[in-house]
Scaffold this active site. Structure first.
Site, mmCIF file in Angstrom:
data_model
loop_
_atom_site.group_PDB
_atom_site.id
_atom_site.type_symbol
_atom_site.label_atom_id
_atom_site.label_comp_id
_atom_site.label_asym_id
_atom_site.label_seq_id
_atom_site.Cartn_x
_atom_site.Cartn_y
_atom_site.Cartn_z
ATOM 1 N N ASP A 1 -41.254 16.016 -43.300
ATOM 2 C CA ASP A 1 -41.510 17.003 -42.172
ATOM 3 C C ASP A 1 -42.456 15.994 -41.277
ATOM 4 O OD1 ASP A 1 -42.372 18.413 -40.285
ATOM 5 O OD2 ASP A 1 -42.878 20.272 -41.638
ATOM 6 N N HIS B 1 -39.487 -7.949 -27.954
ATOM 7 C CA HIS B 1 -38.486 -6.945 -27.686
ATOM 8 C C HIS B 1 -37.204 -7.336 -26.899
ATOM 9 C CE1 HIS B 1 -41.131 -2.982 -27.913
ATOM 10 N NE2 HIS B 1 -41.137 -3.822 -29.160
ATOM 11 N N GLU C 1 -35.897 3.115 -32.232
ATOM 12 C CA GLU C 1 -36.946 1.840 -31.303
ATOM 13 C C GLU C 1 -36.636 0.611 -31.900
ATOM 14 O OE1 GLU C 1 -40.867 2.877 -30.523
ATOM 15 O OE2 GLU C 1 -41.333 0.613 -30.013
ATOM 16 N N LYS D 1 -50.043 5.200 -32.270
ATOM 17 C CA LYS D 1 -48.461 5.415 -32.101
ATOM 18 C C LYS D 1 -47.876 4.286 -32.860
ATOM 19 C CE LYS D 1 -44.309 5.242 -29.802
ATOM 20 N NZ LYS D 1 -43.289 3.957 -29.918
#
Ligand code: MEV
Length: 407
Positions: free
Chosen positions: A267, A364, A75, A251
């Site tokens: 993991d 972004h 991302e 998130k």
């Protein structure tokens, strides 16, 4: 702060690698791709390797020490967000670690427990023996001072019962260690007591492996000053009353956490599952990091379970995981836990700061435009020109990029 990382984002790829070399953080053998046979041993039906970029977010000041953090992500703007947040937090004295504990949890699940008291009495009478069996099952972990620490039996609905075991796995994530001990005890319960054990497995809700970190930010170091600080605190408050927002808030934290987990060969699914379950542990899904205004200072705090390690499994094999360890310059799994929690907090700060000021798209936009330019087939020399065109025309679309390239 190290000189080599100054204006790191402005350097060419070659110069960034030189900076790593200057800091003695680079191993030239890592320019070569890993022998496919290595991967063929790690997973089944291997056909190829799958590439993602590894970036470095430099200069995280944690308890007075600087860390450079390797991050693997698909991302755009995650590494940039972390770097920007780290700079502001450094100006405010850096990150503090509030508390840390580190052990793994394993579960042995019994079914058809019609007489719970009888089971409880077996477990109680055999306490010493169970410890002995655990030691025999995994003598190596005891040599390093780890092993089974304690256990507790719980009665559950539907005639289930669960023996929750706490295991110190030292610097390994420890799934194998825990499972080996659990399976040895399971054999004992089945063979010597004819107990009905449904299954035995490590739990990823790692409430015995928790780390809390905090930062204190002077609003004067933020654009928008106290208003921005208030808005960040409100964004955090809102996340605590709306699970739709809390999920996105968390998130953003995991953008950093997972990127570091990937870079260090951990993991990612175990950590993600544990983090979200912990967020809901009170029965109401909550933000993992919270921001409050206290005495005109913006205080950020994160508490996150991290069932992670620095040795074991493919970590000892994969060269780029070893490179990440070298860049991080950490010696213990506890240190990795601390850095991970701070990165999560920084990432959350970066997101809330952007969302409550410029909005997320501004940061972004350039990176998004770069991806579109690449997708349209722009050459290295053309990329910047295409990006500029897309931004100025206020329409970052593949169609526009293709149109420009055609011209
Ligand atoms: C995007 O990957 C992450 C954010 O949505 C996090 C947030 O909203 O807090 C920006």
């Amino acid at each position: 702060m190290s000189k080599s990382f100054k204006q790191f984002y402005k350097k060419s790829i070659k110069d960034r690698i030189l900076a790593l070399k200057d800091e003695n953080l680079y191993d030239e053998s890592l320019d070569l791709s890993t022998d496919p046979e290595v991967f063929n041993h790690i997973i089944e039906n291997y056909v190829t390797t799958y590439e993602l970029g590894l970036g470095v977010a430099p200069d995280f000041l944690i308890e007075g020490k600087y860390f450079n953090i390797p991050m693997v992500t698909e991302e755009p703007s995650v590494v940039a967000g972390a770097t920007h947040a780290a700079k502001i937090i450094e100006r405010n004295g850096g990150f503090k670690i509030e508390s840390i504990k580190r052990s793994m949890i394993g579960q042995i699940i019994f079914r058809d427990v019609s007489d719970f008291e009888k089971l409880a009495s077996i477990i109680k009478t055999e306490e010493q023996h169970l410890h002995q069996l655990a030691k025999e099952a995994h003598p190596d972990i005891y040599k390093f001072g780890g092993g089974l620490k304690s256990f507790k039996l719980e009665q559950k609905e539907f005639e289930f019962a669960c023996l929750n075991l706490v295991v110190d796995t030292k610097d390994a994530m420890g799934a194998n260690t825990v499972n080996t001990i659990l399976e040895r005890l399971t054999v004992h319960f089945r063979e010597n007591h004819q107990l009905n054990v449904l299954m035995a497995i490590l739990s990823n809700l790692a409430t015995e492996s928790l780390v809390s970190a905090s930062v204190t930010i002077d609003p004067r170091t933020l654009k928008g000053d106290i208003n921005t600080a208030k808005a960040i605190a409100d964004a955090s408050l809102y996340a605590s009353i709306d699970p739709y927002r809390a999920t996105t808030h968390n998130k953003g934290i995991m953008n950093g956490v997972t990127a570091l987990m990937l870079a260090t060969g951990n993991d990612t699914r175990a950590v993600e599952a544990g983090a979200h379950a912990f967020a809901a542990i009170t029965g109401k899904y909550q933000p993992l990091a919270k921001w409050t205004l206290e005495n005109s200072k913006l205080i950020g705090r994160i508490t996150i379970p991290l069932n992670i390690g620095i040795i074991g499994g493919s970590m000892n094999i994969l060269p780029k995981v070893k490179l990440s360890r070298k860049i991080l310059n950490i010696q213990t799994a506890e240190e990795l836990m601390k850095v991970t929690a701070c990165l999560g907090l920084a990432q959350n700060f970066a997101a809330l700061y952007a969302l409550t000021t410029d909005g997320i798209n501004r940061g972004h936009m350039r990176l998004h435009a770069r991806n579109i330019a690449l997708e349209a087939g722009a050459s290295k020399e053309q990329i910047e020109e295409v990006v500029q065109y897309l931004i100025e025309s206020n329409s970052i679309s593949l169609e526009k990029a293709l149109e420009f390239l055609k011209k």
